[in-house]
Enzyme design. Sequence first.
Site, short mmCIF file in Angstrom:
data_model
loop_
_atom_site.label_atom_id
_atom_site.label_comp_id
_atom_site.label_asym_id
_atom_site.label_seq_id
_atom_site.Cartn_x
_atom_site.Cartn_y
_atom_site.Cartn_z
N ASP A 295 0.84 -1.20 -0.04
CA ASP A 295 0.06 0.01 0.07
C ASP A 295 0.91 1.14 -0.09
OD1 ASP A 295 -2.06 2.05 0.36
OD2 ASP A 295 -3.07 0.64 1.63
N ARG A 297 -0.28 4.34 -0.12
CA ARG A 297 -1.21 5.62 0.02
C ARG A 297 -0.84 6.61 1.53
NH1 ARG A 297 -6.77 2.70 0.19
NH2 ARG A 297 -5.74 1.27 1.29
#
Length: 363
Positions: A295, A297
């Site tokens: 991930d 983000r």
Amino acid sequence: MSLRPDMTQMLARARGDLRMGVPVVLSGRDGSVLIAAAETLHADSYTALRRLGLPLVLAVTNWRASTLKARAYDGDLARIAVPDDAALGWLLAVTDPADDLRSPMKGPFRTLRDGSATLHRIALTLAKSARLLPAALVVALPDGAGFAAEHDLTLLDADAAAAALTAFSPLNKVVDARLPLAVSEAGRLHVFRPDDGGEEHYAIQIGTPHRDRPVLCRLHSACFTGDLLGSLKCDCGPQLRGALAQMGTEGSGILLYLNQEGRGIGLANKMRAYSLQDQGFDTVEANHRLGFEDDERDFRIGTAILSALGFSAVRLLTNNPAKVAMMESQGITVTERVPLKVGLNPHNSGYLRTKADKSGHLL
């Protein structure tokens, strides 16, 4: 008063250069290098780099190196010595995993273990921030400033660039306006723009939430395929619509819509991951083969928007405990985790199972 761009603005210029196949020069305490994004490098530029007569190095992340069976002596990355007879096609095949299964034997590779990898690390971070594959061609230069001036290339101070790339970019409120929605006529859209020239982010307000009590909140990352096209490969669209519907039913809420497509890797790389999933890899494995983390983000964006809007406590609509922990770490109190279990179908059951098994989602 100076019109000279600061480092944030220079990085925005450098991202644009890399996306268009134009190299950039990094210069600092560890020397000077020319860097080029492997996936956008033009054939004539590659030929010109070859004619310099300097050693070429391909920097890839440890995840991509693991797929290639190349030793990552630098821990988080590997510096692969580009063979003297390597054509541009070789470079692209090593960078992009699309044909890994058809042509698995790309080595053996000679990876470097001596010298500093600092500038290579900055090059990979810059490529990621440009939403490109994390693979950079790196060429050590005896005079970086002179080379940049001679070839009209963007020159970045390495130390300042490294600090700016990891710093959180401040967000500025641009505008807000009334926006009647199907779930509630009392809708309002707030638009925020980061200083670093990146994508804008949005807060969809339902009703008039009280600032002195926890607001029902959803932290939602943009999903073009799920949110707009109704893709069955994920549960993003149903989660978006389900969260808005619940806020409409309760009469108030805040949905944070963050433009971090594909868990922060961008739509093109997300489609690359989808292609790898068609070959039998799960979501996490596909990201790793591309060279990305599970991930990528930055959820600090969401907490910054909440704070700017005057909220300090939320009832968070999520199945992801990591979002709760992140909110708490950034000073937003999560008084309740509100489950959002919607969107299961035969096409995304494996995807959701991976989210539960490898990313800790409570499904």
